[in-house]
Design a protein around this motif. Structure first.
Motif, PDB file in Angstrom:
ATOM      1  N   THR A   4      43.632  96.745  53.164  1.00  0.00           N
ATOM      2  CA  THR A   4      42.451  96.343  52.405  1.00  0.00           C
ATOM      3  C   THR A   4      42.170  94.856  52.611  1.00  0.00           C
ATOM      4  O   THR A   4      42.934  94.145  53.266  1.00  0.00           O
ATOM      5  N   LYS A   5      41.097  94.387  52.017  1.00  0.00           N
ATOM      6  CA  LYS A   5      40.734  92.984  52.163  1.00  0.00           C
ATOM      7  C   LYS A   5      41.613  92.058  51.333  1.00  0.00           C
ATOM      8  O   LYS A   5      41.453  90.831  51.387  1.00  0.00           O
ATOM      9  N   GLN A   6      42.554  92.629  50.576  1.00  0.00           N
ATOM     10  CA  GLN A   6      43.549  91.808  49.913  1.00  0.00           C
ATOM     11  C   GLN A   6      44.685  91.439  50.875  1.00  0.00           C
ATOM     12  O   GLN A   6      45.506  90.571  50.589  1.00  0.00           O
ATOM     13  N   ALA A   7      44.710  92.090  52.026  1.00  0.00           N
ATOM     14  CA  ALA A   7      45.763  91.829  53.007  1.00  0.00           C
ATOM     15  C   ALA A   7      45.542  90.469  53.672  1.00  0.00           C
ATOM     16  O   ALA A   7      44.415  89.984  53.788  1.00  0.00           O
ATOM     17  N   GLN A  27      35.088  86.228  58.125  1.00  0.00           N
ATOM     18  CA  GLN A  27      33.797  86.384  57.446  1.00  0.00           C
ATOM     19  C   GLN A  27      33.648  87.736  56.767  1.00  0.00           C
ATOM     20  O   GLN A  27      32.792  87.907  55.900  1.00  0.00           O
ATOM     21  N   ALA A  28      34.501  88.707  57.141  1.00  0.00           N
ATOM     22  CA  ALA A  28      34.495  90.012  56.475  1.00  0.00           C
ATOM     23  C   ALA A  28      35.243  89.979  55.144  1.00  0.00           C
ATOM     24  O   ALA A  28      35.224  90.958  54.398  1.00  0.00           O
ATOM     25  N   GLY A  29      35.927  88.859  54.853  1.00  0.00           N
ATOM     26  CA  GLY A  29      36.573  88.710  53.558  1.00  0.00           C
ATOM     27  C   GLY A  29      38.082  88.801  53.551  1.00  0.00           C
ATOM     28  O   GLY A  29      38.706  88.739  52.493  1.00  0.00           O
ATOM     29  N   TYR A  30      38.687  88.920  54.727  1.00  0.00           N
ATOM     30  CA  TYR A  30      40.150  88.955  54.790  1.00  0.00           C
ATOM     31  C   TYR A  30      40.719  87.540  54.718  1.00  0.00           C
ATOM     32  O   TYR A  30      40.081  86.573  55.167  1.00  0.00           O
ATOM     33  N   ASN A  31      41.927  87.417  54.158  1.00  0.00           N
ATOM     34  CA  ASN A  31      42.670  86.169  54.252  1.00  0.00           C
ATOM     35  C   ASN A  31      43.173  86.043  55.682  1.00  0.00           C
ATOM     36  O   ASN A  31      43.673  87.011  56.252  1.00  0.00           O
ATOM     37  N   LEU A  32      43.050  84.861  56.272  1.00  0.00           N
ATOM     38  CA  LEU A  32      43.367  84.717  57.687  1.00  0.00           C
ATOM     39  C   LEU A  32      44.311  83.542  57.929  1.00  0.00           C
ATOM     40  O   LEU A  32      44.016  82.404  57.554  1.00  0.00           O
ATOM     41  N   LEU A  48      36.288  77.058  57.987  1.00  0.00           N
ATOM     42  CA  LEU A  48      35.705  78.230  57.320  1.00  0.00           C
ATOM     43  C   LEU A  48      36.671  78.879  56.335  1.00  0.00           C
ATOM     44  O   LEU A  48      36.298  79.830  55.644  1.00  0.00           O
ATOM     45  N   GLY A  49      37.917  78.392  56.283  1.00  0.00           N
ATOM     46  CA  GLY A  49      38.853  78.909  55.294  1.00  0.00           C
ATOM     47  C   GLY A  49      40.139  79.502  55.818  1.00  0.00           C
ATOM     48  O   GLY A  49      40.990  79.949  55.040  1.00  0.00           O
ATOM     49  N   ALA A  50      40.308  79.548  57.144  1.00  0.00           N
ATOM     50  CA  ALA A  50      41.563  80.051  57.707  1.00  0.00           C
ATOM     51  C   ALA A  50      42.685  79.066  57.431  1.00  0.00           C
ATOM     52  O   ALA A  50      42.458  77.865  57.238  1.00  0.00           O
ATOM     53  N   VAL A  51      43.908  79.575  57.428  1.00  0.00           N
ATOM     54  CA  VAL A  51      45.089  78.750  57.176  1.00  0.00           C
ATOM     55  C   VAL A  51      45.866  78.580  58.482  1.00  0.00           C
ATOM     56  O   VAL A  51      46.221  79.569  59.132  1.00  0.00           O
ATOM     57  N   TRP A  52      46.101  77.339  58.868  1.00  0.00           N
ATOM     58  CA  TRP A  52      46.858  77.054  60.088  1.00  0.00           C
ATOM     59  C   TRP A  52      48.345  77.238  59.834  1.00  0.00           C
ATOM     60  O   TRP A  52      48.865  76.802  58.801  1.00  0.00           O
ATOM     61  N   LYS A  53      49.030  77.896  60.769  1.00  0.00           N
ATOM     62  CA  LYS A  53      50.478  78.039  60.728  1.00  0.00           C
ATOM     63  C   LYS A  53      51.071  77.295  61.916  1.00  0.00           C
ATOM     64  O   LYS A  53      50.566  77.406  63.039  1.00  0.00           O
ATOM     65  N   ASP A  54      52.119  76.558  61.683  1.00  0.00           N
ATOM     66  CA  ASP A  54      52.684  75.690  62.721  1.00  0.00           C
ATOM     67  C   ASP A  54      53.425  76.441  63.809  1.00  0.00           C
ATOM     68  O   ASP A  54      53.571  75.928  64.921  1.00  0.00           O
ATOM     69  N   THR A  55      53.916  77.651  63.496  1.00  0.00           N
ATOM     70  CA  THR A  55      54.682  78.415  64.475  1.00  0.00           C
ATOM     71  C   THR A  55      54.328  79.896  64.386  1.00  0.00           C
ATOM     72  O   THR A  55      53.796  80.366  63.375  1.00  0.00           O
ATOM     73  N   ASP A  62      54.352  85.429  57.042  1.00  0.00           N
ATOM     74  CA  ASP A  62      53.394  85.301  55.941  1.00  0.00           C
ATOM     75  C   ASP A  62      52.138  86.142  56.145  1.00  0.00           C
ATOM     76  O   ASP A  62      51.101  85.871  55.560  1.00  0.00           O
ATOM     77  N   SER A  63      52.212  87.178  56.995  1.00  0.00           N
ATOM     78  CA  SER A  63      51.032  88.012  57.268  1.00  0.00           C
ATOM     79  C   SER A  63      51.372  89.488  57.131  1.00  0.00           C
ATOM     80  O   SER A  63      52.469  89.915  57.504  1.00  0.00           O
ATOM     81  N   ASP A  64      50.430  90.259  56.622  1.00  0.00           N
ATOM     82  CA  ASP A  64      50.610  91.712  56.497  1.00  0.00           C
ATOM     83  C   ASP A  64      50.260  92.423  57.793  1.00  0.00           C
ATOM     84  O   ASP A  64      50.829  93.467  58.109  1.00  0.00           O
ATOM     85  N   VAL A  65      49.294  91.866  58.515  1.00  0.00           N
ATOM     86  CA  VAL A  65      48.882  92.405  59.817  1.00  0.00           C
ATOM     87  C   VAL A  65      48.844  91.234  60.791  1.00  0.00           C
ATOM     88  O   VAL A  65      48.269  90.193  60.487  1.00  0.00           O
TER      89      VAL A  65
END
Length: 292
Positions: A4-7, A27-32, A48-55, A62-65
Motif C-alpha cells: 500500500t501507499k503506507q509502504a 508523486q503517487a504518494g509512496y514514501n521514497l 520533492l520529498g525523497a529521503v537520501w540514504k548514504d549506503t 529501511d525500505s519495505d520494497v
C-alpha cells in the motif's frame, strides 16, 4: 498481502529511466528512499520529498520494497550481494525487484538467495525508453512468484501499463531478451528506411506520416525515427547499454543453440558506432553509420 501507499519504497539507480520512475512513485504518494552513486542525481527527488540514504545497506534496512535499475550485471551483483548488499540488509518479508536488464541466471540466483532469507524477489526489466518512463507507460516483464507479483502490482502500475508475469524467476529477463532481439534488427530497418527516403529526395517526415500507420509501424519507427531526422542523439537509452543487452541476448541464445543472425549484425554495427565515440548517445545514433 498488498504493498500500500503506507509502504516505504527504496530506489537504487537514478539514470535516464530510473529517475523518472522514482519520481512517479513519489508523486503517487509512496514514501521514497533513494540511493545512487552520484548523489547530485537525487537532488530533484530530495526536493520533492525523497529521503537520501548514504549506503545501499541503509536503504535496504529501511525500505519495505527495494527497486533497482542499474547499468550492468556486475552492478546488480554489487548492490545485491556481499555484506553491505541488499540481501544481507533487507528485512524479512520485504520485496526486492531488479528492473535492470540483466542475465536470467543472475535473476534466479537473486531469487534463491532472497527466498532463503524470507525475502520476496522479482526480476522486472522494462521497455519504453525515457518517454515511457516519464509518462508511466512502460512495459514491465516480470519473473517470480504470483503471490509477490500480486502484492506489488499497484506499485508496478505507477510505472507502467503493460505489466505481465511471464513465469518463474528469470522469465522477466528472458522476455526482455526477446524484446531486445526484436528491436535490434528493427533499428537497422528504421535507419535504412530513413536514409533511403533522404537519398530518394523525399521529405522523410512526410514519409513517416505514411509508413508509421502501415505494416512497417513500430515503436522505434514512431519514436526514434523523428529523432534521427532531427539529428537528436540524446539518450533515451544508451548505445553502451544496448550493446550490453544484445551481448546478454546473444550469449543466452548461444546457450540454447539458437541462430540469431539479425542480432549478430546489429551488435556488430552498434559496436562500430561505440568505437566511433557514440557509446553515450541514444540508440537512434545508429543512423550515423548509414548517412555518411
Amino acid at each position: 498481502m498488498t504493498v500500500t501507499k503506507q509502504a516505504t519504497v527504496g530506489f537504487i539507480g537514478l539514470g535516464v529511466m530510473g529517475k523518472s520512475m522514482a519520481k512517479n512513485i513519489l508523486q503517487a504518494g509512496y514514501n521514497l528512499n533513494v540511493f545512487t552513486r552520484t548523489e547530485a542525481k537525487a537532488d530533484e527527488l530530495i526536493q520533492l520529498g525523497a529521503v537520501w540514504k548514504d549506503t545501499v545497506a541503509d536503504l535496504a534496512a529501511d525500505s519495505d520494497v527495494i527497486l533497482t535499475i542499474v547499468g550492468y550485471p556486475s552492478d546488480v551483483e554489487e548492490v545485491y550481494f556481499g555484506e553491505n548488499g541488499i540481501l544481507n540488509n533487507a528485512q524479512p518479508n520485504s520485496f526486492v525487484i531488479d528492473m535492470t536488464t540483466s542475465k536470467p541466471a543472475l535473476a534466479v540466483q537473486i531469487y534463491e538467495q532472497a527466498k532463503a532469507k524470507h525475502i520476496y524477489a522479482l526480476d522486472a526489466p522494462v521497455s519504453g525508453g525515457d518517454i515511457g518512463a516519464r509518462n508511466g507507460k512502460l512495459a514491465i516483464m516480470v519473473g517470480g512468484e504470483l503471490q509477490a507479483f500480486d502484492a506489488v502490482l499497484p506499485l508496478f502500475e505507477v510505472m507502467g501499463e503493460n505489466i505481465v508475469l511471464q513465469g518463474e524467476a528469470g522469465a522477466g529477463q528472458h522476455t526482455k531478451m526477446c524484446n531486445q532481439i526484436a528491436i535490434a534488427t528493427g533499428m537497422i530497418g528504421v535507419c535504412e528506411a530513413i536514409t533511403y527516403a533522404q537519398k530518394a529526395g523525399l521529405n522523410p517526415e512526410r514519409v513517416l506520416e505514411t509508413i508509421t500507420t502501415g505494416a512497417a509501424g513500430s515503436w522505434s519507427l514512431s519514436n526514434l525515427a523523428p529523432r534521427m531526422i532531427a539529428g537528436d542523439d540524446q539518450p533515451g537509452f544508451y548505445v553502451k547499454h544496448f550493446i550490453k543487452d544484445m551481448t546478454i541476448a546473444l550469449e543466452s541464445a548461444d546457450e540454447m543453440g539458437l541462430m540469431t543472425p539479425g542480432l549478430e549484425l546489429s551488435l556488430s554495427l552498434y559496436k562500430q558506432l561505440a568505437e566511433n565515440g557514440y557509446e553515450n548517445n541514444g540508440t537512434q545514433a545508429l543512423i550515423k553509420l548509414f548517412s555518411k
